[in-house]
Motif scaffolding. Structure first.
Motif, PDB file in Angstrom:
ATOM      1  N   ASN A  31     -21.176  51.029  40.017  1.00 19.97           N
ATOM      2  CA  ASN A  31     -20.457  50.505  40.761  1.00 19.97           C
ATOM      3  C   ASN A  31     -21.008  49.108  41.113  1.00 19.97           C
ATOM      4  O   ASN A  31     -20.195  48.215  41.649  1.00 19.97           O
ATOM      5  N   CYS A  32     -22.094  48.671  40.836  1.00 20.19           N
ATOM      6  CA  CYS A  32     -22.433  47.210  40.452  1.00 20.19           C
ATOM      7  C   CYS A  32     -21.491  46.542  39.768  1.00 20.19           C
ATOM      8  O   CYS A  32     -21.103  45.472  40.150  1.00 20.19           O
ATOM      9  N   PHE A  33     -21.035  47.161  38.549  1.00 18.09           N
ATOM     10  CA  PHE A  33     -20.097  46.597  37.838  1.00 18.09           C
ATOM     11  C   PHE A  33     -18.821  46.534  38.435  1.00 18.09           C
ATOM     12  O   PHE A  33     -17.952  45.377  38.414  1.00 18.09           O
ATOM     13  N   LYS A  34     -18.278  47.518  39.152  1.00 15.22           N
ATOM     14  CA  LYS A  34     -17.098  47.381  39.972  1.00 15.22           C
ATOM     15  C   LYS A  34     -17.035  46.401  41.021  1.00 15.22           C
ATOM     16  O   LYS A  34     -15.732  45.767  41.259  1.00 15.22           O
ATOM     17  N   ASN A  35     -18.354  46.302  41.702  1.00 14.80           N
ATOM     18  CA  ASN A  35     -18.540  45.053  42.639  1.00 14.80           C
ATOM     19  C   ASN A  35     -18.061  43.801  42.259  1.00 14.80           C
ATOM     20  O   ASN A  35     -17.480  42.967  42.649  1.00 14.80           O
ATOM     21  N   ALA A  36     -18.481  43.442  40.838  1.00 18.38           N
ATOM     22  CA  ALA A  36     -18.178  42.414  40.097  1.00 18.38           C
ATOM     23  C   ALA A  36     -16.829  42.049  39.563  1.00 18.38           C
ATOM     24  O   ALA A  36     -16.471  40.786  39.400  1.00 18.38           O
ATOM     25  N   ILE A  37     -16.063  42.965  39.489  1.00 14.68           N
ATOM     26  CA  ILE A  37     -14.832  42.771  38.928  1.00 14.68           C
ATOM     27  C   ILE A  37     -13.686  42.976  39.681  1.00 14.68           C
ATOM     28  O   ILE A  37     -12.648  42.560  39.665  1.00 14.68           O
ATOM     29  N   LYS A  38     -13.838  43.824  40.809  1.00 13.45           N
ATOM     30  CA  LYS A  38     -12.908  44.310  41.721  1.00 13.45           C
ATOM     31  C   LYS A  38     -11.981  43.196  42.406  1.00 13.45           C
ATOM     32  O   LYS A  38     -10.657  43.304  42.229  1.00 13.45           O
ATOM     33  N   HIS A  39     -12.687  42.227  43.119  1.00 14.83           N
ATOM     34  CA  HIS A  39     -11.922  41.254  43.773  1.00 14.83           C
ATOM     35  C   HIS A  39     -12.181  39.934  42.950  1.00 14.83           C
ATOM     36  O   HIS A  39     -11.669  38.929  43.526  1.00 14.83           O
ATOM     37  N   THR A  40     -12.816  39.697  41.847  1.00 19.09           N
ATOM     38  CA  THR A  40     -13.091  38.522  41.274  1.00 19.09           C
ATOM     39  C   THR A  40     -11.695  37.811  40.914  1.00 19.09           C
ATOM     40  O   THR A  40     -10.622  38.455  40.109  1.00 19.09           O
ATOM     41  N   GLU A  41     -11.294  36.552  41.057  1.00 16.14           N
ATOM     42  CA  GLU A  41     -10.305  35.902  40.673  1.00 16.14           C
ATOM     43  C   GLU A  41     -10.677  34.329  40.159  1.00 16.14           C
ATOM     44  O   GLU A  41     -11.874  33.950  40.284  1.00 16.14           O
ATOM     45  N   ASN A  42      -9.860  33.652  39.504  1.00 13.76           N
ATOM     46  CA  ASN A  42     -10.085  32.246  39.114  1.00 13.76           C
ATOM     47  C   ASN A  42     -10.778  31.544  40.158  1.00 13.76           C
ATOM     48  O   ASN A  42     -10.479  31.587  41.201  1.00 13.76           O
ATOM     49  N   GLY A  43     -11.827  30.751  39.655  1.00  9.76           N
ATOM     50  CA  GLY A  43     -12.453  29.973  40.645  1.00  9.76           C
ATOM     51  C   GLY A  43     -13.691  30.507  41.354  1.00  9.76           C
ATOM     52  O   GLY A  43     -14.402  29.855  42.176  1.00  9.76           O
ATOM     53  N   HIS A  44     -13.883  31.850  41.619  1.00 12.06           N
ATOM     54  CA  HIS A  44     -14.770  32.582  42.083  1.00 12.06           C
ATOM     55  C   HIS A  44     -16.258  32.353  41.496  1.00 12.06           C
ATOM     56  O   HIS A  44     -16.302  32.390  40.297  1.00 12.06           O
ATOM     57  N   ILE A  45     -17.148  32.432  42.701  1.00 15.63           N
ATOM     58  CA  ILE A  45     -18.514  32.473  42.522  1.00 15.63           C
ATOM     59  C   ILE A  45     -19.307  33.604  42.236  1.00 15.63           C
ATOM     60  O   ILE A  45     -19.114  34.271  43.330  1.00 15.63           O
ATOM     61  N   ILE A  46     -19.725  34.380  41.492  1.00 23.91           N
ATOM     62  CA  ILE A  46     -20.390  35.410  41.415  1.00 23.91           C
ATOM     63  C   ILE A  46     -21.663  35.553  41.582  1.00 23.91           C
ATOM     64  O   ILE A  46     -22.359  34.841  40.833  1.00 23.91           O
ATOM     65  N   VAL A  47     -22.504  36.338  42.311  1.00 25.72           N
ATOM     66  CA  VAL A  47     -23.865  36.373  42.586  1.00 25.72           C
ATOM     67  C   VAL A  47     -24.696  37.645  41.584  1.00 25.72           C
ATOM     68  O   VAL A  47     -24.175  38.660  41.899  1.00 25.72           O
ATOM     69  N   PHE A  48     -25.366  37.196  40.785  1.00 22.20           N
ATOM     70  CA  PHE A  48     -26.357  38.284  40.268  1.00 22.20           C
ATOM     71  C   PHE A  48     -27.817  37.897  40.626  1.00 22.20           C
ATOM     72  O   PHE A  48     -27.903  36.759  41.153  1.00 22.20           O
TER      73      PHE A  48
END
Length: 208
Positions: free
Chosen positions: A158-175
C-alpha cells in the motif's frame, strides 16, 4: 493521528499559494523525490545507493541535529549531486512552537545546511512563521503526494500504491530516510523508481 490525504487537494494548495506543492511541467516527464528526517547512518546510504542505480536525483530535507551527528553521511548526499533542505534542527512542530523559538531553530539548522529550501516537519507551520522565513529568502516546500511510509500499520504494498496512484508530471513525492519508515520505504522506493523509469520519467532534485 491527523487525517492527511495521499494527494494534496487543489483547495489546500489554493489556501496556501505561497508554498510549493508541485513543480511546473517540463517537456521531459519529471518527478521530484524527497526524503525527510535524515541523515541516518542505517538508512541514508541505502537510499543513495538505490537512487544511483537509476541515475536519479532527489532532495533531502535534513534535521540539523542529525547533520551534526552524521556529517560524513550528509557530505555523501551532497557529493552524489542531490539537493538538501532545512527541516529544522529538532524536528519541531510549528503549530505547537512559538514563532521566535521556531525561527531560531531553523536558523540553527541553517548553520549546518546550506540551503534556502525549507520543509516544515509534519507539514505544520504557522502563517507568521512561514511569512518570516519567506522574507529571509526561503522556499516553503510541501508536497503533491505523501506515501505514509512511516505508518507501521501500513502494508508495504500500500505504501508503493500511495506513491504511484495519483502521481503525475511535476509532482513532489515524500519518503523518509528514517528507521521508523525503513520497512515501507525500502520496499516501495525501488519499485517506484522502476515503475516511472519504465514510463519515461526522470527523477530530479528541486531547483529554483
Amino acid at each position: 493521528m491527523d487525517l492527511i490525504p495521499v494527494k494534496i487537494p487543489k483547495l489546500i494548495k489554493g489556501i496556501y499559494p505561497n508554498y510549493i506543492w508541485d513543480m511546473p511541467f517540463l517537456d521531459k516527464k519529471t518527478i521530484y523525490l524527497t526524503f525527510d528526517d535524515g541523515p541516518n547512518p542505517e538508512i541514508t546510504p541505502w537510499v543513495l545507493k538505490t537512487l544511483k542505480t537509476y541515475n536519479a536525483k532527489a532532495t533531502f530535507f535534513c534535521i540539523g541535529d542529525n547533520v551534526r551527528k552524521y556529517p560524513d553521511i550528509f557530505k555523501s548526499v551532497l557529493a552524489d549531486g542531490h539537493a538538501v533542505g532545512n527541516h529544522t534542527f529538532n524536528h519541531l512542530k510549528g503549530w505547537k512552537t512559538n514563532t521566535e523559538d521556531y525561527i531560531h531553530n531553523v536558523e540553527k539548522a541553517a548553520q549546518l545546511i546550506p540551503s534556502k529550501l525549507f520543509r516544515p516537519p509534519y507539514g505544520k507551520i504557522k502563517r507568521k512563521q512561514a511569512k518570516l522565513l519567506i522574507a529571509q529568502g526561503y522556499q516553503i516546500i510541501m508536497w503533491s503526494i505523501i506515501t505514509f511510509d512511516w505508518d507501521t500499520n501500513l502494508a508495504e504494498e500500500n505504501c508503493f500504491k500511495n506513491a504511484i496512484k495519483h502521481t503525475e508530471n511535476g509532482h513532489i513525492i515524500v519518503f523518509h530516510d528514517s528507521l521508523k519508515a525503513a520497512k515501507n520505504m525500502q520496499y516501495a522506493l525501488p519499485k517506484v523508481l522502476a515503475h516511472f523509469s519504465e514510463k519515461g520519467y526522470d527523477f530530479k532534485a528541486l531547483s529554483f
